[in-house]
Design an enzyme around this catalytic site. Structure first.
Site, PDB file in Angstrom:
ATOM      1  N   GLY A  13       0.869  -1.182   0.000  1.00 53.29           N
ATOM      2  CA  GLY A  13       0.000   0.000   0.000  1.00 53.29           C
ATOM      3  C   GLY A  13       0.899   1.223   0.000  1.00 53.29           C
ATOM      4  CB  ALA A  15       2.900   2.582   4.696  1.00 56.12           C
ATOM      5  N   GLY A  47     -11.402  10.182  -0.424  1.00 53.63           N
ATOM      6  CA  GLY A  47     -11.455  11.627  -0.129  1.00 53.63           C
ATOM      7  C   GLY A  47     -10.187  12.367  -0.480  1.00 53.63           C
ATOM      8  CD  GLU A 112     -12.093  13.910   3.530  1.00 56.50           C
ATOM      9  OE1 GLU A 112     -11.381  13.470   4.444  1.00 56.50           O
ATOM     10  OE2 GLU A 112     -12.115  13.417   2.392  1.00 56.50           O
ATOM     11  CG  HIS A 237     -16.406   6.409   6.598  1.00 57.95           C
ATOM     12  ND1 HIS A 237     -17.536   7.056   6.159  1.00 57.95           N
ATOM     13  CD2 HIS A 237     -15.363   7.089   6.078  1.00 57.95           C
ATOM     14  CE1 HIS A 237     -17.184   8.081   5.396  1.00 57.95           C
ATOM     15  NE2 HIS A 237     -15.867   8.127   5.334  1.00 57.95           N
ATOM     16  NE  ARG A 285     -13.966   9.837   8.485  1.00 58.86           N
ATOM     17  CZ  ARG A 285     -12.991   9.477   7.732  1.00 58.86           C
ATOM     18  NH1 ARG A 285     -12.278   8.426   8.059  1.00 58.86           N
ATOM     19  NH2 ARG A 285     -12.723  10.145   6.652  1.00 58.86           N
ATOM     20  CG  HIS A 346     -13.065   3.943   7.259  1.00 62.56           C
ATOM     21  ND1 HIS A 346     -13.215   3.605   5.937  1.00 62.56           N
ATOM     22  CD2 HIS A 346     -12.318   5.097   7.282  1.00 62.56           C
ATOM     23  CE1 HIS A 346     -12.608   4.522   5.187  1.00 62.56           C
ATOM     24  NE2 HIS A 346     -12.047   5.423   5.974  1.00 62.56           N
ATOM     25  NE  ARG A 381      -7.852   7.496   9.590  1.00 61.42           N
ATOM     26  CZ  ARG A 381      -8.357   7.761   8.380  1.00 61.42           C
ATOM     27  NH1 ARG A 381      -7.845   8.715   7.635  1.00 61.42           N
ATOM     28  NH2 ARG A 381      -9.362   7.053   7.916  1.00 61.42           N
ATOM     29  CG  LEU A 387      -4.257   8.173   1.866  1.00 62.16           C
ATOM     30  CD1 LEU A 387      -4.969   8.861   0.705  1.00 62.16           C
ATOM     31  CD2 LEU A 387      -3.822   6.762   1.445  1.00 62.16           C
TER      32      LEU A 387
HETATM   33  P1  FAD Z   1      -2.694  -0.789   2.822  1.00 62.96           P
HETATM   34  O1  FAD Z   1      -2.871   0.228   1.777  1.00 62.96           O
HETATM   35  O2  FAD Z   1      -3.909  -1.474   3.293  1.00 62.96           O
HETATM   36  O3  FAD Z   1      -1.658  -1.888   2.289  1.00 62.96           O
HETATM   37  C1  FAD Z   1      -1.397  -3.037   3.045  1.00 62.96           C
HETATM   38  C2  FAD Z   1      -0.633  -3.998   2.166  1.00 62.96           C
HETATM   39  O4  FAD Z   1      -0.139  -5.075   2.944  1.00 62.96           O
HETATM   40  C3  FAD Z   1      -1.448  -4.625   1.061  1.00 62.96           C
HETATM   41  O5  FAD Z   1      -0.642  -4.674  -0.093  1.00 62.96           O
HETATM   42  C4  FAD Z   1      -1.709  -6.044   1.567  1.00 62.96           C
HETATM   43  O6  FAD Z   1      -1.925  -6.997   0.571  1.00 62.96           O
HETATM   44  C5  FAD Z   1      -0.411  -6.298   2.285  1.00 62.96           C
HETATM   45  N1  FAD Z   1      -0.443  -7.350   3.303  1.00 62.96           N
HETATM   46  C6  FAD Z   1      -1.279  -7.478   4.359  1.00 62.96           C
HETATM   47  N2  FAD Z   1      -0.965  -8.568   5.074  1.00 62.96           N
HETATM   48  C7  FAD Z   1       0.094  -9.138   4.462  1.00 62.96           C
HETATM   49  C8  FAD Z   1       0.860 -10.299   4.707  1.00 62.96           C
HETATM   50  N3  FAD Z   1       0.609 -11.124   5.730  1.00 62.96           N
HETATM   51  N4  FAD Z   1       1.876 -10.588   3.866  1.00 62.96           N
HETATM   52  C9  FAD Z   1       2.152  -9.801   2.800  1.00 62.96           C
HETATM   53  N5  FAD Z   1       1.438  -8.693   2.513  1.00 62.96           N
HETATM   54  C10 FAD Z   1       0.428  -8.373   3.337  1.00 62.96           C
HETATM   55  N6  FAD Z   1      -7.253   7.571   4.238  1.00 62.96           N
HETATM   56  C11 FAD Z   1      -6.965   8.839   3.888  1.00 62.96           C
HETATM   57  O7  FAD Z   1      -6.027   9.433   4.417  1.00 62.96           O
HETATM   58  N7  FAD Z   1      -7.722   9.463   2.929  1.00 62.96           N
HETATM   59  C12 FAD Z   1      -8.760   8.866   2.301  1.00 62.96           C
HETATM   60  O8  FAD Z   1      -9.380   9.453   1.449  1.00 62.96           O
HETATM   61  C13 FAD Z   1      -9.086   7.542   2.680  1.00 62.96           C
HETATM   62  N8  FAD Z   1     -10.135   6.891   2.108  1.00 62.96           N
HETATM   63  C14 FAD Z   1     -10.347   5.572   2.402  1.00 62.96           C
HETATM   64  C15 FAD Z   1     -11.365   4.890   1.741  1.00 62.96           C
HETATM   65  C16 FAD Z   1     -11.535   3.532   1.963  1.00 62.96           C
HETATM   66  C17 FAD Z   1     -12.619   2.793   1.235  1.00 62.96           C
HETATM   67  C18 FAD Z   1     -10.696   2.853   2.875  1.00 62.96           C
HETATM   68  C19 FAD Z   1     -10.857   1.387   3.127  1.00 62.96           C
HETATM   69  C20 FAD Z   1      -9.714   3.544   3.567  1.00 62.96           C
HETATM   70  C21 FAD Z   1      -9.538   4.912   3.341  1.00 62.96           C
HETATM   71  N9  FAD Z   1      -8.543   5.617   4.000  1.00 62.96           N
HETATM   72  C22 FAD Z   1      -8.270   6.921   3.640  1.00 62.96           C
HETATM   73  C23 FAD Z   1      -7.613   4.939   4.901  1.00 62.96           C
HETATM   74  C24 FAD Z   1      -6.339   4.633   4.104  1.00 62.96           C
HETATM   75  O9  FAD Z   1      -6.679   4.241   2.806  1.00 62.96           O
HETATM   76  C25 FAD Z   1      -5.505   3.537   4.730  1.00 62.96           C
HETATM   77  O10 FAD Z   1      -5.374   3.741   6.098  1.00 62.96           O
HETATM   78  C26 FAD Z   1      -4.132   3.535   4.098  1.00 62.96           C
HETATM   79  O11 FAD Z   1      -4.253   3.398   2.710  1.00 62.96           O
HETATM   80  C27 FAD Z   1      -3.297   2.399   4.668  1.00 62.96           C
HETATM   81  O12 FAD Z   1      -2.134   2.294   3.914  1.00 62.96           O
HETATM   82  P2  FAD Z   1      -1.103   1.140   4.264  1.00 62.96           P
HETATM   83  O13 FAD Z   1      -0.018   1.232   3.267  1.00 62.96           O
HETATM   84  O14 FAD Z   1      -0.758   1.219   5.686  1.00 62.96           O
HETATM   85  O15 FAD Z   1      -1.943  -0.203   4.097  1.00 62.96           O
HETATM   86  C1  SIN Z   2     -13.424   9.364   2.910  1.00 65.93           C
HETATM   87  O1  SIN Z   2     -13.205   9.683   1.746  1.00 65.93           O
HETATM   88  O2  SIN Z   2     -14.457   9.626   3.515  1.00 65.93           O
HETATM   89  C2  SIN Z   2     -12.370   8.610   3.642  1.00 65.93           C
HETATM   90  C3  SIN Z   2     -11.360   9.542   4.125  1.00 65.93           C
HETATM   91  C4  SIN Z   2     -10.522   8.916   5.206  1.00 65.93           C
HETATM   92  O3  SIN Z   2     -10.741   7.789   5.616  1.00 65.93           O
HETATM   93  O4  SIN Z   2      -9.603   9.625   5.661  1.00 65.93           O
END
Ligand code: FAD
Ligand code: SIN
Length: 539
Positions: A13, A15, A47, A112, A237, A285, A346, A381, A387
């Site tokens: 993802g 990060a 968002g 937001e 959410h 939220r 969420h 949060r 993000l």
């Molecule tokens: P993720 O993006 O979830 O990535 C995790 C990765 O780890 C994935 O590739 C997964 O396959 C991998 N993984 C998991 N377990 C394992 C394992 N055991 N072995 C190998 N790989 C594994 N946040 C905002 O700031 N703004 C927004 O507008 C927003 N909108 C959102 C809308 C939705 C529908 C959702 C669900 C969330 C939203 N969020 C938003 C929250 C935000 O998207 C997430 O918190 C953020 O993307 C998390 O990023 P990450 O890299 O930590 O994890």
């Molecule tokens: C949203 O677009 O409402 C999600 C935004 C977030 O989770 O920060």
């Protein structure tokens, strides 16, 4: 032959990919991801990403809004670093190739809940996908990066896995065991391991999170002995699309839609949010989700309405093309039709406890993104800070590792290969599917938006039973991704319920009917290490 690299990144993802990009400037990188490379919470983020770049805005105002939403539990220094770095993060993402929506020569800044200014930088209503694609593209031309899809990390490699079992030094992570696409469990060694496995929304039956969000990183780190913090703070959410026949994740109706003017109405057509909070639909939220929950429970309804009927049709379709077309696909024509919405799990504000540089309590193990508890979110949060946090703390973690790179692990010969003796393919998929559903439902019913001692105690008893049964099944069965996830889900459910039962107050996202107000004695992080739980002062 075990794999060896300078950096091992678990997760692709925002990060994990950003960490891999930065690490690739320093050495070799292996990224493991359990499905296709883009499948992540990031890919569905709608968002946007918050940054104080508007004319009347400042990092100080962003800081104050974040602290207010966090309800007294944010780590101020972590928030300061994050909000100060935000404008540069936006510039860097643009340089990598993310095309944010622009208006009149500048960024189109959305609004937001909980934000006192328009500060949400976005790519229409699919910001996460734009970022994910740009990062994947940037990584694809880095020869020092190997990205392996369909590789599920099972356990972190620590001293527990030594043949000799005599090493009593500080817990140290040397890499991970992972189940690869060919069904083998391989060893991946690295100088430093970065957990970026995202959240755990799948622990609830109603969630906006895709199927990958099973809390694997938190569960693996917990089993390895890491400190896990604030798991009681699960964000619901307020506005997921209500679909009675839905299977799989709930489609999100972004908070940015309310930011653009949409209002919430109950089944009598009455706008109810002003009765709950002066900020009405743009309250944080936790406030909006609890208000909806209250309306549903007191009126016996299954959903409330999100009303965009007063909004201009072309503006709605231009700003929210994905949401408008997903609604249209289901026969809801925006803005003329109202959208039925309900809250859904969420985001996890807690996670693997880190310092300001992403270090966990285990040597050579870093965590960033949703899997981490960096202290920036406190008890709730602020929208679109996730993000941002992912990029800022992934960057800080890699900078920390690069400033004093750990030596290559010299323990490889001493680490046991994965032991499959005594396991069999029991072909009992019904057990896995049933346990997952049972767990998700009981978490929703007993550890949901509003909690009580009675419900939490009941939940814990059931989770502990499920945990024992699943652990027993796990020991006897050939590993599969579904079984690995189930074991992690039950561990995370236990961590959430245990932390929730410990906190005898209501604060931010943790609402307890037995203790309806917040209490200064609980201005602390809930930290779990092995079987110990404690209240640790906020730094
Ligand atoms: P993720 O993006 O979830 O990535 C995790 C990765 O780890 C994935 O590739 C997964 O396959 C991998 N993984 C998991 N377990 C394992 C394992 N055991 N072995 C190998 N790989 C594994 N946040 C905002 O700031 N703004 C927004 O507008 C927003 N909108 C959102 C809308 C939705 C529908 C959702 C669900 C969330 C939203 N969020 C938003 C929250 C935000 O998207 C997430 O918190 C953020 O993307 C998390 O990023 P990450 O890299 O930590 O994890
Ligand atoms: C949203 O677009 O409402 C999600 C935004 C977030 O989770 O920060």
């Amino acid at each position: 032959m075990p794999y060896q690299s300078d950096y091992l990144v678990l997760g692709s993802g925002i990060a994990g990919l950003y960490a891999a990009l930065k690490a690739s400037e320093q050495g070799s990188v292996v990224v493991l991801t359990k499905k296709q490379r883009a499948e992540s919470n990031t890919n569905y983020a709608q968002g946007g990403i918050s940054a104080a770049i508007g004319e009347n805005d400042s990092p100080q105002a962003h800081l104050e809004d974040t602290l207010r939403a966090g309800a007294g539990l944010c780590h101020r220094d972590a928030v300061e670093h994050m909000v100060a770095a935000a404008p540069a993060v936006i510039e860097e993402l643009c340089a990598i190739g993310v095309e944010f929506t622009r208006r009149n020569g500048g960024f189109d800044l959305g609004r937001e809940g909980g934000h006192s200014r328009n500060r949400i930088v976005h790519a229409h209503d699919m910001t996460g996908r734009a970022i994910e694609q740009a990062l994947l593209h940037a990584l694809s031309v880095r020869p020092s990066v190997t990205l392996i899809e369909h590789a599920t990390a099972v356990e972190l490699i620590t001293q527990h896995h030594f043949r000799s079992r005599t090493d009593a030094s500080t817990p140290t992570c040397y890499g991970a065991y992972a189940l690869t696409a060919d069904g083998r469990i391989e060893q991946f060694f690295a100088r430093a391991t970065i957990l970026a496995t995202g959240g755990c929304g799948q622990v609830y039956v109603h969630t906006t999170n895709p199927s990958i969000a099973t809390g694997d990183g938190v569960a693996m780190a917990y089993r390895a002995g890491a400190a896990i913090a604030n798991m009681e703070f699960i964000q619901f959410h307020p506005t997921a699309l209500y679909e009675p026949e839905r299977t799989g994740p709930a489609f999100l109706i972004s908070e940015a839609v309310r930011g653009a003017g949409a209002i919430l109405r109950n089944s009598s057509g009455k706008r109810f949010m002003p009765e709950y909070d002066d900020r009405a639909e743009l309250a944080p939220r936790d406030v909006v989700a609890r208000a909806i929950d209250h309306e549903l429970k007191t009126r016996g309804d299954r959903y409330v309405w999100l009303d965009l009927r007063h909004m201009d049709a072309s503006t709605v379709w231009e700003r929210f093309p994905t949401i408008a077309s997903e609604c249209a696909r289901r026969g809801i024509m925006l803005p003329n039709d109202m959208i039925p919405v309900v809250p859904a799990a969420h985001y996890c504000c807690g996670g693997v406890l880190t310092d300001l540089n992403g270090r966990t309590s285990i040597e050579r193990l870093y965590a960033c993104g949703e899997v981490a508890c960096t202290g920036v979110h406190g008890a709730n949060r602020l929208a679109s800070n996730s993000l941002l946090e992912g990029v800022v703390f992934a960057g800080r973690a890699i900078a920390d590792i690069a400033s004093a790179p750990p030596p290559a692990p010299n323990v490889i010969a001493d680490v046991l290969p994965w032991d499959t003796s005594g396991t069999d393919n029991l072909d009992e998929w019904i057990l896995i599917a049933h346990d997952r559903e049972e767990l998700q439902t009981l978490m929703w019913d007993y550890v949901g938006i509003v909690r009580s001692d009675l419900r939490l105690e009941r939940a814990l008893r059931r989770i502990e039973l499920l945990r024992r049964e699943i652990e027993d099944f796990y020991r006897r069965t050939t590993l599969s991704p579904a079984l690995i996830e189930l074991r992690n889900l039950v561990t995370v459910a236990w961590l959430i319920a245990r932390s929730a039962l410990h906190r005898k107050e209501s604060r931010g996202l943790h609402a307890m009917s037995d203790y309806p107000t917040s209490d200064d004695r609980w201005r602390c992080d809930t930290v779990i290490v092995a079987d110990r739980i404690e209240c640790r002062p906020i730094p």
